[in-house]
Design a protein around this motif. Structure first.
Motif, mmCIF file in Angstrom:
data_model
loop_
_atom_site.group_PDB
_atom_site.id
_atom_site.type_symbol
_atom_site.label_atom_id
_atom_site.label_comp_id
_atom_site.label_asym_id
_atom_site.label_seq_id
_atom_site.Cartn_x
_atom_site.Cartn_y
_atom_site.Cartn_z
ATOM 1 N N SER A 154 75.492 66.530 63.131
ATOM 2 C CA SER A 154 76.441 66.959 62.109
ATOM 3 C C SER A 154 77.378 65.809 61.742
ATOM 4 O O SER A 154 77.835 65.090 62.625
ATOM 5 N N PRO A 155 77.668 65.646 60.434
ATOM 6 C CA PRO A 155 78.557 64.557 60.021
ATOM 7 C C PRO A 155 79.989 64.755 60.531
ATOM 8 O O PRO A 155 80.793 63.828 60.517
ATOM 9 N N PHE A 156 80.287 65.971 60.997
ATOM 10 C CA PHE A 156 81.638 66.240 61.508
ATOM 11 C C PHE A 156 81.743 65.896 62.986
ATOM 12 O O PHE A 156 82.817 65.709 63.517
ATOM 13 N N GLU A 157 80.576 65.868 63.644
ATOM 14 C CA GLU A 157 80.583 65.670 65.085
ATOM 15 C C GLU A 157 80.435 64.196 65.450
ATOM 16 O O GLU A 157 80.982 63.733 66.436
ATOM 17 N N ARG A 158 79.661 63.474 64.646
ATOM 18 C CA ARG A 158 79.418 62.049 64.904
ATOM 19 C C ARG A 158 79.473 61.309 63.572
ATOM 20 O O ARG A 158 79.220 61.887 62.528
ATOM 21 N N ASN A 159 79.707 60.000 63.630
ATOM 22 C CA ASN A 159 79.723 59.222 62.396
ATOM 23 C C ASN A 159 78.389 58.527 62.145
ATOM 24 O O ASN A 159 78.307 57.547 61.432
ATOM 25 N N VAL A 160 77.314 59.068 62.747
ATOM 26 C CA VAL A 160 76.016 58.401 62.681
ATOM 27 C C VAL A 160 75.446 58.357 61.255
ATOM 28 O O VAL A 160 74.854 57.350 60.849
ATOM 29 N N LEU A 161 75.671 59.396 60.456
ATOM 30 C CA LEU A 161 75.156 59.368 59.081
ATOM 31 C C LEU A 161 75.826 58.243 58.300
ATOM 32 O O LEU A 161 75.178 57.503 57.557
ATOM 33 N N GLU A 162 77.127 58.130 58.512
ATOM 34 C CA GLU A 162 77.882 57.084 57.837
ATOM 35 C C GLU A 162 77.318 55.701 58.177
ATOM 36 O O GLU A 162 77.114 54.863 57.295
#
Lengths: 99, 135
Positions: free
Chosen positions: A8-16
């Protein structure tokens, strides 16, 4: 290259991070909790829309359905099933599963 | 003399104590096991007649989204359990307003009636608890 993001983009900044490094013509596939990033009105939507100008964004349909989010997908995001997932992996020379 | 079936004979004073338990849910439903485990513990605590409340913040609000269909990922859809909580006298369900907004959700998107609170109100509720357990 195919990039796969499952958080989830709220849980980790991995997508960013993934979007920062992924080059033009790459594909990004969102699976598991990663699919929340392609739902309308979520805080990561602007970043996803911006990425869609130069990379193809895919999301795994079964994961959206499981989470009740199948009707709120951002326009232009391509949905795939498990067969489509396999095709994407086969079509790209390399796959990076972001952790 | 009232005899119960099974279990130890608990002294009156402990069996009569009711504590305020709050379960804080911060994880999306299927990516990890936390949401389901939280439900298990909530149901257990309700069986002990405790004063139970659940609060949904951050990705925890996704647990309550309507229309979950898990057949294709071959995982049990546990979302109907949230609707059954009422039958176990668990009626205090609180949702963080800010978390809903950041995810493009409204109470219309949710499968149970909840009370929407701001972070200050949730903080105040947390302060009133005897036990707070976070998932």
């Amino acid at each position: 290259m195919l990039h796969i993001v499952n958080k989830s983009p709220f849980e980790r900044n991995v997508l960013e991070s993934c979007l920062r490094f992924c080059r033009n013509e790459s594909a990004v596939l969102l699976i598991e909790d990663g699919v929340y990033a392609v739902t309308r009105g979520n805080a990561a939507e602007p970043k996803v829309r911006q990425a869609m100008s130069h990379v193809k964004v895919y999301a795994l349909g079964p994961d959206l359905e499981a989470r009740g989010m199948q009707d709120t997908v951002i326009d232009g995001v391509k949905l795939v099933d498990y067969g489509g997932f396999v095709d994407l992996v086969a079509e790209h020379k390399a796959v990076q599963s972001w952790l | 003399v009232n005899k119960t079936t099974g279990g130890a004979d608990a002294p009156e004073e402990t069996s009569g104590t009711i504590k305020k338990f709050m379960f804080v849910n911060r994880k999306a439903p299927y990516g990890t096991i936390y949401a389901l485990e939280a439900l298990e513990v909530v149901l257990i605590s309700a069986a002990f007649d405790q004063d139970v409340s659940m609060v949904f913040v951050d990705d925890g609000v996704y647990e309550l989204v309507k229309g979950q269909h898990t057949k294709a990922i071959e995982v049990k859809n546990f979302s109907p359990i949230y609707r059954a909580l009422e039958g176990y006298d668990i009626e205090k369900l609180y949702v963080d307003e800010e978390s809903l907004k950041a995810r493009g959700l409204t109470t219309e998107s949710l499968l149970v009636p909840v009370e929407v609170l701001n972070s200050a109100q949730i903080g105040e509720l947390m302060d009133q608890q005897d036990v707070v357990i976070s998932f």
